[in-house]
Design a protein around this motif. Structure first.
Motif, PDB file in Angstrom:
ATOM      1  N   ALA A  52       0.844  -1.196   0.000  1.00 22.43           N
ATOM      2  CA  ALA A  52       0.000   0.000   0.000  1.00 22.43           C
ATOM      3  C   ALA A  52       0.878   1.245   0.000  1.00 22.43           C
ATOM      4  O   ALA A  52       1.939   1.274   0.620  1.00 22.43           O
ATOM      5  N   SER A  53       0.420   2.272  -0.693  1.00 21.13           N
ATOM      6  CA  SER A  53       1.133   3.543  -0.701  1.00 21.13           C
ATOM      7  C   SER A  53       0.620   4.424   0.429  1.00 21.13           C
ATOM      8  O   SER A  53      -0.592   4.561   0.619  1.00 21.13           O
ATOM      9  N   HIS A  54       1.546   5.007   1.141  1.00 24.28           N
ATOM     10  CA  HIS A  54       1.181   5.947   2.198  1.00 24.28           C
ATOM     11  C   HIS A  54       1.592   7.364   1.821  1.00 24.28           C
ATOM     12  O   HIS A  54       1.533   8.275   2.645  1.00 24.28           O
ATOM     13  N   VAL A  55       1.977   7.555   0.559  1.00 23.48           N
ATOM     14  CA  VAL A  55       2.356   8.883   0.085  1.00 23.48           C
ATOM     15  C   VAL A  55       1.194   9.872   0.222  1.00 23.48           C
ATOM     16  O   VAL A  55       1.415  11.001   0.675  1.00 23.48           O
ATOM     17  N   PRO A  56      -0.051   9.495  -0.123  1.00 18.80           N
ATOM     18  CA  PRO A  56      -1.143  10.472   0.060  1.00 18.80           C
ATOM     19  C   PRO A  56      -1.289  10.929   1.518  1.00 18.80           C
ATOM     20  O   PRO A  56      -1.521  12.116   1.773  1.00 18.80           O
ATOM     21  N   GLY A  57      -1.142  10.013   2.447  1.00 19.33           N
ATOM     22  CA  GLY A  57      -1.246  10.383   3.862  1.00 19.33           C
ATOM     23  C   GLY A  57      -0.105  11.280   4.309  1.00 19.33           C
ATOM     24  O   GLY A  57      -0.319  12.262   5.032  1.00 19.33           O
ATOM     25  N   ARG A  58       1.101  10.962   3.873  1.00 23.79           N
ATOM     26  CA  ARG A  58       2.239  11.823   4.213  1.00 23.79           C
ATOM     27  C   ARG A  58       2.075  13.199   3.569  1.00 23.79           C
ATOM     28  O   ARG A  58       2.425  14.221   4.160  1.00 23.79           O
ATOM     29  N   THR A  59       1.504  13.223   2.373  1.00 27.56           N
ATOM     30  CA  THR A  59       1.237  14.502   1.704  1.00 27.56           C
ATOM     31  C   THR A  59       0.281  15.341   2.533  1.00 27.56           C
ATOM     32  O   THR A  59       0.526  16.534   2.760  1.00 27.56           O
ATOM     33  N   LEU A  60      -0.810  14.728   2.986  1.00 27.11           N
ATOM     34  CA  LEU A  60      -1.784  15.453   3.802  1.00 27.11           C
ATOM     35  C   LEU A  60      -1.140  15.970   5.087  1.00 27.11           C
ATOM     36  O   LEU A  60      -1.355  17.123   5.482  1.00 27.11           O
ATOM     37  N   LEU A  61      -0.346  15.140   5.731  1.00 26.26           N
ATOM     38  CA  LEU A  61       0.317  15.575   6.960  1.00 26.26           C
ATOM     39  C   LEU A  61       1.254  16.746   6.691  1.00 26.26           C
ATOM     40  O   LEU A  61       1.308  17.704   7.478  1.00 26.26           O
ATOM     41  N   LEU A  62       1.978  16.707   5.601  1.00 31.98           N
ATOM     42  CA  LEU A  62       2.861  17.826   5.238  1.00 31.98           C
ATOM     43  C   LEU A  62       2.048  19.086   4.945  1.00 31.98           C
ATOM     44  O   LEU A  62       2.432  20.193   5.370  1.00 31.98           O
ATOM     45  N   LEU A  63       0.931  18.934   4.252  1.00 31.66           N
ATOM     46  CA  LEU A  63       0.070  20.087   3.994  1.00 31.66           C
ATOM     47  C   LEU A  63      -0.480  20.680   5.285  1.00 31.66           C
ATOM     48  O   LEU A  63      -0.731  21.882   5.367  1.00 31.66           O
ATOM     49  N   ALA A  64      -0.647  19.840   6.291  1.00 29.06           N
ATOM     50  CA  ALA A  64      -1.165  20.278   7.593  1.00 29.06           C
ATOM     51  C   ALA A  64      -0.059  20.804   8.510  1.00 29.06           C
ATOM     52  O   ALA A  64      -0.314  21.138   9.666  1.00 29.06           O
ATOM     53  N   GLY A  65       1.182  20.854   7.994  1.00 31.45           N
ATOM     54  CA  GLY A  65       2.278  21.409   8.776  1.00 31.45           C
ATOM     55  C   GLY A  65       3.019  20.404   9.632  1.00 31.45           C
ATOM     56  O   GLY A  65       3.860  20.785  10.440  1.00 31.45           O
TER      57      GLY A  65
END
Length: 174
Positions: A52-65
């Protein structure tokens, strides 16, 4: 729906109201797209053994600071990002439908837009890598999942939104 009734309803409600309603109903289509995409990814991973890719989740966390590490596997954030992106694209799809962008053309446009949005956010935040650097075949799999989401979104949106703002102006000259 007869053209005279459509025109009268459109004039009475106003274009902004029609577009807002189409976007709201499109959100529902986007949720269906998220469910279909998630199911297709799970099925594909069961067959291929791809993780599974967790890149979308890491992206969201980065967008959230936040500052996730490369090893973080934020499942809830990943699902949230998939659903939020799908819902936003569903709203766009609703507006497209109301404006007359229909069926296969809309499926193709949404598939391309999904890839563009995902790649822009993932690469701009540093959470992902450009497709040209991926292992062979990864791009095909990503496009297929985006297409599944687009077709599922479209199936719902085509039932919920009428193309009441479709124009015939400009069809004979530009």
């Amino acid at each position: 729906m007869p053209a005279a009734i459509t025109s009268a309803n459109t004039v009475r409600r106003g274009r902004r109201s029609v577009l807002a309603g189409a976007a709201a109903r499109g959100l529902l289509g986007g949720l269906a797209g998220a469910a279909a995409m998630t199911a297709s990814q799970r099925l594909e991973r069961a067959v291929t053994g791809r993780p599974a890719s967790h890149v979308p989740g890491r992206t969201l966390l980065l967008l959230a600071g936040r500052s996730p590490s490369e090893g973080d596997r934020p499942g809830a954030a990943t699902l949230t990002m998939v659903v939020a992106t799908s819902a936003a694209l569903g709203a766009v799809r609703g507006v497209w439908r109301a404006s007359g962008l229909l069926r296969v053309r809309a499926d193709v446009a949404q598939t391309v837009l999904r890839i563009i949005v995902d790649q822009t956010l993932e690469n701009a935040t540093g959470a992902g890598a450009p497709p040209r650097t991926w292992r062979q075949g990864e791009g095909v799999v990503e496009v297929l999942h985006a297409a599944v989401a687009a077709v599922a979104t479209g199936a719902v949106v085509e039932r919920l939104v009428e193309p009441v703002l479709e124009s015939r102006r400009g069809t004979t000259s530009h």
